[in-house]
Design an enzyme around this catalytic site. Structure first.
Site, PDB file in Angstrom:
ATOM      1  N   HIS A 157       1.682   4.269  -2.849  1.00 47.89           N
ATOM      2  CA  HIS A 157       1.649   5.735  -2.697  1.00 47.89           C
ATOM      3  C   HIS A 157       2.988   6.349  -3.115  1.00 47.89           C
ATOM      4  CE1 HIS A 157      -2.270   6.162  -1.046  1.00 47.89           C
ATOM      5  NE2 HIS A 157      -2.020   5.662   0.145  1.00 47.89           N
TER       6      HIS A 157
ATOM      7  N   HIS B 264       0.833  -1.213   0.000  1.00 45.71           N
ATOM      8  CA  HIS B 264       0.000   0.000   0.000  1.00 45.71           C
ATOM      9  C   HIS B 264       0.869   1.264   0.000  1.00 45.71           C
ATOM     10  CE1 HIS B 264      -3.709   2.307   1.019  1.00 45.71           C
ATOM     11  NE2 HIS B 264      -2.834   3.107   1.595  1.00 45.71           N
ATOM     12  N   GLU B 265       1.818   1.323   0.923  1.00 41.30           N
ATOM     13  CA  GLU B 265       2.630   2.543   1.031  1.00 41.30           C
ATOM     14  C   GLU B 265       3.590   2.684  -0.148  1.00 41.30           C
ATOM     15  OE1 GLU B 265       1.713   4.853   2.935  1.00 41.30           O
ATOM     16  OE2 GLU B 265       0.396   3.642   4.197  1.00 41.30           O
TER      17      GLU B 265
ATOM     18  N   CYS C 105      -6.240  -3.944  -7.332  1.00 41.50           N
ATOM     19  CA  CYS C 105      -7.352  -4.175  -8.249  1.00 41.50           C
ATOM     20  C   CYS C 105      -6.806  -3.977  -9.669  1.00 41.50           C
ATOM     21  CB  CYS C 105      -8.523  -3.219  -7.955  1.00 41.50           C
ATOM     22  SG  CYS C 105      -8.206  -1.496  -8.392  1.00 41.50           S
TER      23      CYS C 105
HETATM   24 ZN   LIG Z   1      -3.304   5.107   1.583  1.00 41.40          ZN
HETATM   25 ZN   LIG Z   2      -7.510  -0.193  -6.636  1.00 46.26          ZN
END
Ligand SMILES: [Zn+2]
Ligand SMILES: [Zn+2]
Length: 109
Positions: free
Chosen positions: A63, A59-60, A94
Site C-alpha cells: 500500500h 501487504h502494508e 499474485c
Molecule cells: Zn490492504
Molecule cells: Zn494481487
C-alpha cells in the site's frame, strides 16, 4: 523511500474495530497484537507469528508503494478481515500485483 513502523498495540481505523496495519504513500504501520497465535487459543509459535508479521508487512508496504487491495485471496494484497485470511494468503504477490509493485518501485527510484 519507504518507512515501516511496527507496534505491539492493537490499532483501529474509522469504521473498523481493528486493523492489522495501516498505510499511506511512503509510510506503513503494522500491529503485531492480533498476529500472535496465543490470542486465538493456540500455543506460542514463533514460526507462525513471523510468517504473519512478514505477510502483513509486505501487504502494508505494498500500500505504501501505491498498490490497492487485490481481490485474489491467494495474493498478499488481499484484504484480511480475520487472521485466517492472513494465514491463507501468505507474503507473496499474485502475478499482477507483483508486476505492479516492481513498476511502482522503479517509478519511485
Ligand atoms: Zn490492504
Ligand atoms: Zn494481487
Amino acid at each position: 523511500m519507504l518507512c515501516l513502523g511496527i507496534t505491539g498495540a492493537d490499532i483501529f481505523s474509522p469504521g473498523m474495530n481493528f486493523v492489522f496495519g495501516l498505510a499511506c504513500t511512503g509510510t506503513a504501520l503494522i500491529s503485531t497484537f492480533r498476529l500472535r497465535p496465543e490470542l486465538y487459543g493456540g500455543s506460542v509459535n514463533l514460526k507462525v507469528y513471523r510468517w504473519r508479521v512478514l505477510t502483513e508487512t509486505v501487504h502494508e508496504l505494498g500500500h505504501a508503494l501505491g498498490l490497492p487491495n487485490c481481490e485474489y485471496p491467494g495474493c498478499v494484497m488481499y484484504f484480511s478481515t480475520w487472521i485466517g485470511d492472513t494465514d491463507r494468503k501468505g507474503p507473496r504477490f499474485c502475478f499482477r500485483c507483483g508486476k505492479r509493485a516492481g513498476w511502482l518501485r522503479e517509478v519511485q527510484e
